[in-house]
Design a protein around this motif. Sequence first.
Motif, PDB file in Angstrom:
ATOM      1  N   GLU A 142       0.822  -1.206   0.000  1.00  0.00           N
ATOM      2  CA  GLU A 142       0.000   0.000   0.000  1.00  0.00           C
ATOM      3  C   GLU A 142       0.863   1.266   0.000  1.00  0.00           C
ATOM      4  OE1 GLU A 142      -3.923   0.480   0.121  1.00  0.00           O
ATOM      5  OE2 GLU A 142      -2.839  -0.806  -1.281  1.00  0.00           O
ATOM      6  N   PHE A 143       1.969   1.260   0.730  1.00  0.00           N
ATOM      7  CA  PHE A 143       2.884   2.408   0.692  1.00  0.00           C
ATOM      8  C   PHE A 143       3.391   2.633  -0.735  1.00  0.00           C
ATOM      9  CE2 PHE A 143       3.709   2.334   5.407  1.00  0.00           C
ATOM     10  CZ  PHE A 143       3.481   3.684   5.606  1.00  0.00           C
ATOM     11  N   LYS A 144       3.768   1.563  -1.418  1.00  0.00           N
ATOM     12  CA  LYS A 144       4.277   1.685  -2.783  1.00  0.00           C
ATOM     13  C   LYS A 144       3.177   2.171  -3.723  1.00  0.00           C
ATOM     14  CE  LYS A 144       7.996  -1.753  -2.544  1.00  0.00           C
ATOM     15  NZ  LYS A 144       8.514  -3.039  -3.082  1.00  0.00           N
ATOM     16  N   ARG A 145       1.961   1.640  -3.576  1.00  0.00           N
ATOM     17  CA  ARG A 145       0.865   2.055  -4.449  1.00  0.00           C
ATOM     18  C   ARG A 145       0.542   3.526  -4.261  1.00  0.00           C
ATOM     19  NH1 ARG A 145      -4.750   2.429  -4.525  1.00  0.00           N
ATOM     20  NH2 ARG A 145      -4.923   1.930  -2.307  1.00  0.00           N
ATOM     21  N   LYS A 146       0.483   3.966  -2.997  1.00  0.00           N
ATOM     22  CA  LYS A 146       0.171   5.366  -2.724  1.00  0.00           C
ATOM     23  C   LYS A 146       1.280   6.299  -3.214  1.00  0.00           C
ATOM     24  CE  LYS A 146      -3.788   4.999  -0.455  1.00  0.00           C
ATOM     25  NZ  LYS A 146      -5.027   5.692  -0.892  1.00  0.00           N
ATOM     26  N   ASP A 167      -5.426   5.204   5.967  1.00  0.00           N
ATOM     27  CA  ASP A 167      -5.904   4.422   4.824  1.00  0.00           C
ATOM     28  C   ASP A 167      -4.944   3.285   4.489  1.00  0.00           C
ATOM     29  OD1 ASP A 167      -8.248   5.812   4.402  1.00  0.00           O
ATOM     30  OD2 ASP A 167      -7.389   7.181   2.938  1.00  0.00           O
ATOM     31  N   ILE A 168      -3.659   3.591   4.485  1.00  0.00           N
ATOM     32  CA  ILE A 168      -2.647   2.589   4.142  1.00  0.00           C
ATOM     33  C   ILE A 168      -2.664   1.431   5.134  1.00  0.00           C
ATOM     34  CG2 ILE A 168      -0.133   2.182   4.076  1.00  0.00           C
ATOM     35  CD1 ILE A 168       0.087   5.067   2.931  1.00  0.00           C
ATOM     36  N   GLY A 169      -2.844   1.726   6.409  1.00  0.00           N
ATOM     37  CA  GLY A 169      -2.749   0.693   7.433  1.00  0.00           C
ATOM     38  C   GLY A 169      -3.987  -0.144   7.638  1.00  0.00           C
ATOM     39  N   ARG A 183     -10.779   1.569  -5.683  1.00  0.00           N
ATOM     40  CA  ARG A 183     -11.984   2.333  -5.999  1.00  0.00           C
ATOM     41  C   ARG A 183     -12.255   3.416  -4.955  1.00  0.00           C
ATOM     42  NH1 ARG A 183     -16.158  -2.604  -7.669  1.00  0.00           N
ATOM     43  NH2 ARG A 183     -14.787  -3.579  -9.249  1.00  0.00           N
ATOM     44  N   LEU A 184     -11.724   3.210  -3.757  1.00  0.00           N
ATOM     45  CA  LEU A 184     -11.938   4.198  -2.691  1.00  0.00           C
ATOM     46  C   LEU A 184     -10.847   5.258  -2.794  1.00  0.00           C
ATOM     47  CD1 LEU A 184     -12.816   1.811   0.283  1.00  0.00           C
ATOM     48  CD2 LEU A 184     -14.373   3.009  -1.254  1.00  0.00           C
ATOM     49  N   ARG A 185     -11.070   6.227  -3.652  1.00  0.00           N
ATOM     50  CA  ARG A 185     -10.035   7.219  -3.935  1.00  0.00           C
ATOM     51  C   ARG A 185     -10.109   8.437  -3.019  1.00  0.00           C
ATOM     52  NH1 ARG A 185     -10.209   7.142 -10.617  1.00  0.00           N
ATOM     53  NH2 ARG A 185      -9.735   4.911 -10.829  1.00  0.00           N
ATOM     54  N   VAL A 186     -11.194   8.579  -2.277  1.00  0.00           N
ATOM     55  CA  VAL A 186     -11.326   9.713  -1.372  1.00  0.00           C
ATOM     56  C   VAL A 186     -10.513   9.434  -0.112  1.00  0.00           C
ATOM     57  CG1 VAL A 186     -12.917  11.149  -0.043  1.00  0.00           C
ATOM     58  CG2 VAL A 186     -13.618  10.207  -2.255  1.00  0.00           C
ATOM     59  N   PRO A 187      -9.570  10.299   0.257  1.00  0.00           N
ATOM     60  CA  PRO A 187      -8.777  10.067   1.472  1.00  0.00           C
ATOM     61  C   PRO A 187      -9.670   9.889   2.696  1.00  0.00           C
ATOM     62  CG  PRO A 187      -7.826  11.852   0.184  1.00  0.00           C
ATOM     63  CD  PRO A 187      -9.146  11.537  -0.453  1.00  0.00           C
ATOM     64  N   GLY A 188      -9.435   8.823   3.434  1.00  0.00           N
ATOM     65  CA  GLY A 188     -10.199   8.548   4.642  1.00  0.00           C
ATOM     66  C   GLY A 188     -11.256   7.491   4.464  1.00  0.00           C
ATOM     67  N   ALA A 189     -11.676   7.217   3.233  1.00  0.00           N
ATOM     68  CA  ALA A 189     -12.768   6.267   3.007  1.00  0.00           C
ATOM     69  C   ALA A 189     -12.392   4.858   3.477  1.00  0.00           C
ATOM     70  CB  ALA A 189     -13.150   6.254   1.531  1.00  0.00           C
ATOM     71  N   MET A 190     -11.179   4.415   3.165  1.00  0.00           N
ATOM     72  CA  MET A 190     -10.760   3.076   3.580  1.00  0.00           C
ATOM     73  C   MET A 190     -10.684   2.973   5.097  1.00  0.00           C
ATOM     74  SD  MET A 190      -9.879  -0.001   2.956  1.00  0.00           S
ATOM     75  CE  MET A 190      -9.495  -0.173   1.213  1.00  0.00           C
ATOM     76  N   PHE A 191     -10.183   4.007   5.746  1.00  0.00           N
ATOM     77  CA  PHE A 191     -10.062   3.982   7.197  1.00  0.00           C
ATOM     78  C   PHE A 191     -11.439   3.955   7.866  1.00  0.00           C
ATOM     79  CE2 PHE A 191      -9.665   6.583  11.180  1.00  0.00           C
ATOM     80  CZ  PHE A 191      -9.086   5.586  11.943  1.00  0.00           C
TER      81      PHE A 191
END
Length: 367
Positions: A42-46, A206-208, A297-305
């Motif tokens: 995830e770090f690499k993707r971001k 999000d990454i974690g 698909r969850l491109r809005v920061p915070g959505a995954m978290f």
Amino acid sequence: MFPTIGDLISYIFHVNAKVNLQTFGSCMALAFAGAYVVFVAEFKRKENDGTISIVKVKTASKTMEVIVNACIGFLIGYKVVAILLALWQGQDPVALLFSLRGNWIAGGGLAFVWGIWAYSTHKAMASQFIHPYQLMPYIVFMVAVWGFIGAKLFDAVEHFQELLYNPVTVLFSRSGFTYYGGLIFGALTYLYIGYRHKIKLIHMADIGSPGMMLAYGIGRIGCQLSGDGDWGIVNRHIKPGWIPQWAWAYTYPHNAINAGVFKQGYYELPAGVYPTPLYEAVLCILLFLGMWMVRKRLRVPGAMFFLYLVLNGVERYYIEILRVTPKYTLFQLSQAQMIALLFMAGGVAGFVWLTGRSYFSSTKQIP
């Protein structure tokens, strides 16, 4: 059950394997390894999509780097060599881990080697730039330390009466860890490291999130295999024909904490209980797979978290209904259920905030 890896190997391959490595601890190591792989990905993707960028790190002075590396070398040599010798001799390595005993010769030797290595490889520069994923070894180490402390402290609070009666035993026992304590302390440590390196906390969260879900699922496999006491209440319902007995109402024979009645050389619960660690392992690994599939698909920061908060809170709140945990007089909820409610509320509030922000941003663009 299989308190040690040797018990598990003996059961699967029908051989007498004397490997006195704790099953629960081994699964925790696998949980950290799985989380490490997911975090790095995830770090690499971001970084590749421009969400985060390279970070600036300060190098320690030569003297400090030598001292720190020598201390780390001593601790590894002092404990790891002693634990390997204990395994070779068929002794309990966990009892050795939670004691002051160790191998002074190995500790001193590794401290000297690591100190010399740090002295010879030190780079004379004030700072350098690295990729964010290169912080992961440091993150894992710090999260493990503070997560361990948090898990112990939350367990002590959950068993407050025992803490008052015998604080030393409760605080320094090799058993007794609370998941949410480790999660909260570990997450705060992880976020603080991101803050120190000027990575936005919302991106760090999000990454974690997927990695934390996976780590919990793998850790619960260790709870189930070892029988560490994180099981449920007695299941008095009639078993459906399609469900195996061990997945419906299990007595955890030969469990790691010697709970229940003694018979035929091992301890076993007198009645079958809900194998809640099994349920959580399956649920959380499935939830991780779902999060992993939708992460792009969850491109809005915070959505995954916020999704993680909701999923984690719902899963833990309802599994606690089946678990044997102390309930507090206020609403008759366990400590984990109260935290799970906060997680759910935080996740829902987060999605409401994201929706509101998106709405107001779109209205501003209307001429």
